[in-house]
Design an enzyme around this catalytic site. Structure first.
Site, PDB file in Angstrom:
ATOM      1  N   GLY A 326       1.114 -27.536 -10.249  1.00 51.78           N
ATOM      2  CA  GLY A 326       1.326 -26.427  -9.323  1.00 51.78           C
ATOM      3  C   GLY A 326       1.253 -25.091 -10.040  1.00 51.78           C
ATOM      4  CB  SER A 327       2.682 -21.809  -9.129  1.00 51.87           C
ATOM      5  OG  SER A 327       1.975 -21.684  -7.905  1.00 51.87           O
ATOM      6  CB  THR A 328       4.373 -24.673 -13.917  1.00 50.76           C
ATOM      7  OG1 THR A 328       3.630 -25.886 -13.723  1.00 50.76           O
ATOM      8  CG2 THR A 328       5.678 -24.748 -13.134  1.00 50.76           C
ATOM      9  CE  LYS A 330      -0.294 -19.496  -9.004  1.00 51.65           C
ATOM     10  NZ  LYS A 330       0.466 -18.992  -7.847  1.00 51.65           N
TER      11      LYS A 330
END
Length: 609
Positions: A326-328, A330
């Site tokens: 997921g957004s981790t 990023k």
């Protein structure tokens, strides 16, 4: 008239006497020969074969017995016991004292009122082992059973009861996956590795990874027995027993307990590291199980319940399960973008809530749009549109390169069994596995941690540590001083500082997505993630996985972490509070350790405490 002298009486008496003398001579010769033969045989047995027969006679008086090693204890970094041995009794069959081992075991089963099947299976499995090695037929029996058998030894001449220490894990489920568990040696291990039947060996976790150091080596002792085979005394040691080595680990028992309590039975995993050395402070997987079950007599029903549980309690999710980040992810995208200079620290991208890439509209999680955002703001507010743009500029090959620099897509080398490598996709990977090229539109999904991208919680903790320590990919380890030196990821300190500020504001800013990760007295840096979960054939949505990775304190990082809650929803609400609770506990321990040093410094400077 002629007289025949042979008919005369004197001649006949002479012939009879002569024949008698011949017979006596033959008899004397035979007797003498017999004595000579007997003397020869006696000499042969006494002189030529004497040593062998003396050895056979000695073996009728002496018996070889295996000496079982004591398994080494496991302790945490502060010396608290994590795994030790508790007193127990075990029932053994001495096959040298019976002509029919199966009949002896059946008699024992009738005496105890237990079914003989399991005991008979143990006897059959031990057929290939030396006959002098006793067979463990009943492990972990209570004092009452041991006393009953001892009181009826004449009725059970080949049955012995011995003390047999069993493994004990004081933390129970709180450290089950990292410590692992032990169980009895298999027939193959007895044949190939020289283990004793019934000897406990590591099956998972640290117990397996360091099994040879922990289990020791069996010895052999000589025991004198009487005519009935009963032991009289121990005489000598043929081979000394080598007890297992105790190990001190990098783990913190208090943190393990805190994580277990914080998860409250939810599924997921958490890893906490020293960001500078890679020492594992805590590693947890839930739902968990009680490893003490395997130290005793695990029933078939208990084993079936564990392996058929749909929540998979035996699975070590921290190292053996791979998830979409997921957004981790990023954080990796920001590092790659700055490292490859496809974005500059002050460069801004406009987020209107969505943007079209390769003919498909891609949305931000905030449909109203974030407006103009730079890299720090994009991390803080987890702006999808910003990282779509970064991913499009980088391309999949450069993204994959930077992901691998941080340790994704490969095993960490921690040494725990069944560690997963995860997956970092590339054009080569797709052509090899799917027979088609990588399409640019697929890169857009990978840029926000979706698509065919898989990571383990341990890998994400290593990623967080690299950001915290100034750009060194550490090697996680469980024994003090066992970690290899860190490897630079190739990102300059200025770029790292922008990423750290963005992660700090994730927690400390009112605009951040993980305000529930705040800890009183320090600043915490982190990144939330919500990983979509799609299960084919399921009507009900199980919910997204919740991630939170980070480090603390921001000014002087001493702990880095990755926390995952399966189907927890949003990382800021499900995973971040767990991290905050554990970091708070770690901070309390750190301050308590530093308190004596502070008092000494104050006394030296003449200050009041």
């Amino acid at each position: 008239m002629r007289i025949d002298y042979k008919q005369l009486r004197p001649y006949r008496e002479y012939q009879e006497a002569r024949q008698l003398s011949l017979r006596l001579l033959v008899l004397q010769t035979l007797v003498a020969a017999g004595f000579v033969l007997f003397a020869g045989i006696f000499w042969y047995l006494q002189v030529v074969e004497g040593a062998e027969y003396r050895a056979l006679a000695e073996e009728n008086r002496l018996r070889r017995l295996p000496a079982r090693p004591v398994r080494g204890a496991l302790r945490d970094a502060d010396g608290e016991v994590l795994a030790t041995n508790r007193p127990s009794f075990a029932v053994y069959l001495d096959r040298e004292r019976t002509d029919d081992p199966r009949r002896e075991v059946e008699r024992l089963a009738r005496f105890l009122g237990e079914p003989p099947d399991e005991m008979l299976a143990r006897v059959d499995a031990a057929r290939s082992s030396p006959r002098f090695v006793p067979v463990l037929v009943l492990p972990d029996v209570g004092l009452e059973v041991a006393a009953r058998i001892a009181a009826h030894r004449p009725e059970l001449p080949a049955i012995d009861v011995e003390t047999d220490p069993k493994r004990y894990y004081p933390l129970g489920p709180a450290a089950a996956h990292v410590l692992g568990y032990v169980s009895e040696s298999t027939g193959r291990q007895v044949r190939e590795e020289g283990l004793l039947p019934g000897q406990r060996v590591g099956q998972t976790g640290i117990e397996l990874a360091f099994d040879r150091e922990l289990r020791g080596e069996p010895g052999i002792v000589l025991e004198e027995v009487n005519a009935r085979g009963r032991p009289l005394r121990r005489l000598d040691t043929m081979k000394p027993v080598v007890h297992g080595d105790g190990l001190t680990l990098t783990l913190d028992a208090d943190l393990q307990r805190e994580i277990h309590a914080a998860y409250e039975g939810r599924a997921g995993a958490a890893v906490f590291l020293n960001p500078h050395t890679g020492a594992v402070l805590a590693l947890y997987s839930g739902p968990s199980f009680d490893p003490n079950l395997f130290s005793g007599r695990l029933s078939p029903e208990q084993w079936t319940a564990l392996v058929e549980d749909p929540r998979r309690p035996l699975q070590n999710r921290a190292v053996a399960s791979a998830y979409s980040p997921g957004s981790t992810f990023k954080v990796v995208m920001a590092a790659a973008g700055l490292g490859e200079h496809v974005i500059e620290p002050g460069e801004r991208v406009f987020c209107a809530g969505s943007r079209v890439f390769y003919g498909q509209r891609r949305f931000c999680h905030f449909r109203g749009g974030h407006g103009w955002v730079d890299v720090e703001t994009a991390i803080t507010r987890s702006c999808n549109v910003f990282f779509y743009e970064v991913g499009d500029r980088l391309g999949i090959e450069r993204i994959a390169d930077w992901a691998r620099r941080f340790g994704l897509g490969m095993k960490s080398g921690i040494g725990l069994p069944a560690e997963a490598s995860g997956l970092v996709p590339s054009d080569e990977w797709k052509r090899r596995t799917r027979g088609e090229p990588w399409y640019p539109g697929e890169t857009i999904s990978v840029a926000i941690g979706q698509g065919p991208l898989l990571v383990t919680p341990l890998q994400m903790a290593v990623l967080a540590a690299a950001i915290a320590n100034g750009g060194q990919r550490v090697h996680p380890h469980l024994l003090p001083g066992a970690g290899a030196p860190g490897e630079p990821v190739g990102l300059d300190q200025a770029a790292l500082e922008h990423i750290r500020r963005g992660m700090r504001d994730v927690v400390e800013s009112d605009r951040g997505t993980a305000r529930r990760a705040r800890v009183r007295g320090i600043e915490v840096a982190g990144k939330t993630g919500t990983a979509q979960v799609v299960r084919l054939g399921e009507k009900n949505d199980p919910g997204d996985h919740a991630w939170f990775i980070g480090f603390a304190p921001v000014a002087d990082p001493g702990i880095a972490f990755a926390v995952l809650v399966e189907h927890g929803g949003h990382g800021g609400s499900a995973a971040a509070p767990i991290a905050a609770r554990v970091v708070t506990r770690w901070l309390e321990e750190r301050d308590r350790e530093r308190a004596p040093e502070t008092l000494v410094a104050q006394a030296r400077d003449g200050e009041a405490p």
